[in-house]
Write a protein that holds these residues in place. Structure first.
Motif, PDB file in Angstrom:
ATOM      1  N   LYS A 230     -10.652   8.223   6.880  1.00  0.00           N
ATOM      2  CA  LYS A 230     -10.301   7.606   8.395  1.00  0.00           C
ATOM      3  C   LYS A 230     -12.175   6.545   8.783  1.00  0.00           C
ATOM      4  O   LYS A 230     -12.470   6.654   8.294  1.00  0.00           O
ATOM      5  CB  LYS A 230     -10.704   8.462   9.776  1.00  0.00           C
ATOM      6  CG  LYS A 230     -10.117   9.566   9.458  1.00  0.00           C
ATOM      7  CD  LYS A 230      -9.459  10.334  10.465  1.00  0.00           C
ATOM      8  CE  LYS A 230      -9.016  11.521  10.460  1.00  0.00           C
ATOM      9  NZ  LYS A 230      -9.010  12.537  11.485  1.00  0.00           N
TER      10      LYS A 230
ATOM     11  N   ARG B 180      -5.788  13.406  -3.687  1.00  0.00           N
ATOM     12  CA  ARG B 180      -4.525  12.827  -3.781  1.00  0.00           C
ATOM     13  C   ARG B 180      -4.233  13.385  -2.309  1.00  0.00           C
ATOM     14  O   ARG B 180      -4.082  14.605  -2.034  1.00  0.00           O
ATOM     15  CB  ARG B 180      -3.415  13.538  -4.740  1.00  0.00           C
ATOM     16  CG  ARG B 180      -2.183  13.162  -4.455  1.00  0.00           C
ATOM     17  CD  ARG B 180      -1.452  13.200  -5.500  1.00  0.00           C
ATOM     18  NE  ARG B 180      -0.307  12.874  -5.130  1.00  0.00           N
ATOM     19  CZ  ARG B 180       0.884  13.211  -5.476  1.00  0.00           C
ATOM     20  NH1 ARG B 180       0.810  14.010  -7.263  1.00  0.00           N
ATOM     21  NH2 ARG B 180       2.494  12.666  -6.230  1.00  0.00           N
ATOM     22  N   SER B 181      -3.478  12.753  -1.774  1.00  0.00           N
ATOM     23  CA  SER B 181      -3.092  12.577  -0.138  1.00  0.00           C
ATOM     24  C   SER B 181      -4.337  12.731   0.321  1.00  0.00           C
ATOM     25  O   SER B 181      -3.465  13.366   1.645  1.00  0.00           O
ATOM     26  CB  SER B 181      -1.765  13.648  -0.327  1.00  0.00           C
ATOM     27  OG  SER B 181      -1.195  12.921  -0.657  1.00  0.00           O
ATOM     28  N   ARG B 182      -5.046  12.615   0.904  1.00  0.00           N
ATOM     29  CA  ARG B 182      -5.986  13.363   1.858  1.00  0.00           C
ATOM     30  C   ARG B 182      -6.506  11.542   2.585  1.00  0.00           C
ATOM     31  O   ARG B 182      -6.288  10.774   1.954  1.00  0.00           O
ATOM     32  CB  ARG B 182      -7.761  13.264   0.762  1.00  0.00           C
ATOM     33  CG  ARG B 182      -8.087  15.013   0.293  1.00  0.00           C
ATOM     34  CD  ARG B 182      -8.256  15.890   0.814  1.00  0.00           C
ATOM     35  NE  ARG B 182      -8.861  15.587   1.827  1.00  0.00           N
ATOM     36  CZ  ARG B 182     -10.829  16.377   1.455  1.00  0.00           C
ATOM     37  NH1 ARG B 182     -10.448  16.824   0.716  1.00  0.00           N
ATOM     38  NH2 ARG B 182     -11.473  16.423   2.070  1.00  0.00           N
ATOM     39  N   LEU B 183      -6.901  11.839   3.731  1.00  0.00           N
ATOM     40  CA  LEU B 183      -7.161  11.054   4.388  1.00  0.00           C
ATOM     41  C   LEU B 183      -8.585  10.588   4.511  1.00  0.00           C
ATOM     42  O   LEU B 183      -9.179  11.393   5.113  1.00  0.00           O
ATOM     43  CB  LEU B 183      -6.493  11.185   5.765  1.00  0.00           C
ATOM     44  CG  LEU B 183      -4.966  11.586   6.155  1.00  0.00           C
ATOM     45  CD1 LEU B 183      -3.985  11.629   7.317  1.00  0.00           C
ATOM     46  CD2 LEU B 183      -3.819   9.726   5.157  1.00  0.00           C
TER      47      LEU B 183
ATOM     48  N   GLU C 174     -10.555   5.374  -4.179  1.00  0.00           N
ATOM     49  CA  GLU C 174      -9.239   5.283  -4.854  1.00  0.00           C
ATOM     50  C   GLU C 174      -9.574   5.757  -6.666  1.00  0.00           C
ATOM     51  O   GLU C 174      -9.650   6.993  -7.042  1.00  0.00           O
ATOM     52  CB  GLU C 174      -8.333   4.544  -4.926  1.00  0.00           C
ATOM     53  CG  GLU C 174      -6.609   5.013  -5.213  1.00  0.00           C
ATOM     54  CD  GLU C 174      -5.817   5.885  -4.595  1.00  0.00           C
ATOM     55  OE1 GLU C 174      -5.129   6.612  -5.445  1.00  0.00           O
ATOM     56  OE2 GLU C 174      -5.827   5.866  -3.885  1.00  0.00           O
TER      57      GLU C 174
ATOM     58  N   ARG D 128      -4.304   6.762   3.252  1.00  0.00           N
ATOM     59  CA  ARG D 128      -4.334   7.582   2.354  1.00  0.00           C
ATOM     60  C   ARG D 128      -3.977   7.740   1.309  1.00  0.00           C
ATOM     61  O   ARG D 128      -4.341   6.317   0.385  1.00  0.00           O
ATOM     62  CB  ARG D 128      -2.144   8.292   2.622  1.00  0.00           C
ATOM     63  CG  ARG D 128      -2.354   9.354   1.738  1.00  0.00           C
ATOM     64  CD  ARG D 128      -0.728   9.553   1.822  1.00  0.00           C
ATOM     65  NE  ARG D 128      -0.126   8.473   1.453  1.00  0.00           N
ATOM     66  CZ  ARG D 128       0.768   8.424   0.274  1.00  0.00           C
ATOM     67  NH1 ARG D 128       0.703   9.031  -0.903  1.00  0.00           N
ATOM     68  NH2 ARG D 128       1.349   7.758  -0.613  1.00  0.00           N
TER      69      ARG D 128
ATOM     70  N   ILE E 175      -3.664   8.318  -3.264  1.00  0.00           N
ATOM     71  CA  ILE E 175      -2.691   8.191  -3.122  1.00  0.00           C
ATOM     72  C   ILE E 175      -2.404   8.884  -4.402  1.00  0.00           C
ATOM     73  O   ILE E 175      -1.737   9.767  -4.916  1.00  0.00           O
ATOM     74  CB  ILE E 175      -1.612   6.325  -4.016  1.00  0.00           C
ATOM     75  CG1 ILE E 175      -2.985   5.709  -4.663  1.00  0.00           C
ATOM     76  CG2 ILE E 175      -1.636   5.977  -2.269  1.00  0.00           C
ATOM     77  CD1 ILE E 175      -1.764   4.162  -4.742  1.00  0.00           C
TER      78      ILE E 175
ATOM     79  N   ASP F 258      -0.821   0.809   0.191  1.00  0.00           N
ATOM     80  CA  ASP F 258      -0.141   2.159  -1.409  1.00  0.00           C
ATOM     81  C   ASP F 258       0.635   1.628  -2.551  1.00  0.00           C
ATOM     82  O   ASP F 258      -0.133   1.396  -4.061  1.00  0.00           O
ATOM     83  CB  ASP F 258       0.614   2.775  -0.218  1.00  0.00           C
ATOM     84  CG  ASP F 258      -0.033   4.315   0.360  1.00  0.00           C
ATOM     85  OD1 ASP F 258      -1.431   4.247   1.000  1.00  0.00           O
ATOM     86  OD2 ASP F 258       0.633   5.304   0.262  1.00  0.00           O
TER      87      ASP F 258
ATOM     88  N   ARG G  81      -6.645   4.858   9.515  1.00  0.00           N
ATOM     89  CA  ARG G  81      -6.739   6.185   8.560  1.00  0.00           C
ATOM     90  C   ARG G  81      -5.808   5.302   6.875  1.00  0.00           C
ATOM     91  O   ARG G  81      -5.056   4.885   7.138  1.00  0.00           O
ATOM     92  CB  ARG G  81      -6.035   7.473   8.765  1.00  0.00           C
ATOM     93  CG  ARG G  81      -5.337   7.507   9.495  1.00  0.00           C
ATOM     94  CD  ARG G  81      -5.109   9.306   9.416  1.00  0.00           C
ATOM     95  NE  ARG G  81      -3.906   9.048  10.409  1.00  0.00           N
ATOM     96  CZ  ARG G  81      -3.645   9.247  11.804  1.00  0.00           C
ATOM     97  NH1 ARG G  81      -4.147   9.347  12.931  1.00  0.00           N
ATOM     98  NH2 ARG G  81      -2.257   9.312  12.077  1.00  0.00           N
TER      99      ARG G  81
END
Length: 196
Positions: free
Chosen positions: A35, A30-33, A79, A23, A25, A47, A21
């Motif tokens: 997979k 933001r901060s969602r993963l 992203e 992340r 950024i 990152d 997975r």
């Protein structure tokens, strides 16, 4: 930094088990993963490198059309979408990985993301849609970055920017202009601009 050369290189550096997975950024996710299938040949752009890239591009990509060639985990494409891109096309040849990209897009409710199952170079040669930004992150230590750049021009708007990861520095003729470049370990990454 997505793949070592060839899908069968299971013994090479890859994504350790349980770490399949990445992340997002910044931006709306933001901060969602995100997979993706555990595969030794799949290595998402870290990152720190993504932070550098989006500092180069600008933090917001509002309304821009982006192409994520050799999409892999989708880290770069998601992203970009999180940062306001209007459309992101992710091209991935592995059907299982493409299915994971579709599931991630569904979970994020990512309207404007299109997943295309295709060989990257074949996709570039057959289509007509043009993009403002392209991400070129092919299997590591392959010659696919240079080959993709040789056919990418017709799929870009004038002034488009292209992010490239490669094992060695690329020497690209006009109309390409290298804007920025850096390296992380064995990988070089650079931002190019298409001169109009």
């Amino acid at each position: 930094m997505r793949r070592s050369p060839g899908a069968s290189n299971a013994g090479q550096r890859g994504t350790p088990a349980g770490r399949n997975r990445v992340r997002i950024i910044a931006g709306k996710w933001r901060s969602r993963l995100v997979k993706f299938p555990p595969a030794a040949h799949l290595r998402p752009t870290p990152d720190r490198v993504r932070e550098t890239l989006f500092n180069w591009l600008g933090q917001r990509l509002d309304g821009l059309a982006c192409l994520d060639l050799f999409a892999g985990s989708g880290a770069l494409g998601f992203e970009a979408m999180s940062r306001g891109a209007g459309r992101v096309v992710m091209v991935e040849s592995d059907r299982d990985i493409a299915a994971a990209l579709r599931e991630s897009a569904r979970l994020l409710e990512a309207e404007g993301v299109e997943i295309v199952v295709s060989d990257a170079l074949a996709y570039l040669r057959r289509g007509a849609e043009k993009f403002d930004i392209a991400f070129i992150d092919p299997p590591f230590a392959s010659e696919l970055a240079a080959r993709a750049m040789s056919v990418l021009r017709d799929r870009l708007h004038p002034g488009a920017r292209v992010y490239v990861e490669s094992a060695a520095a690329l020497s690209l003729p006009e109309p390409w202009r290298r804007v920025r470049e850096d390296r992380a370990g064995a990988v070089r990454y650079a931002l190019y601009e298409l001169n109009s």
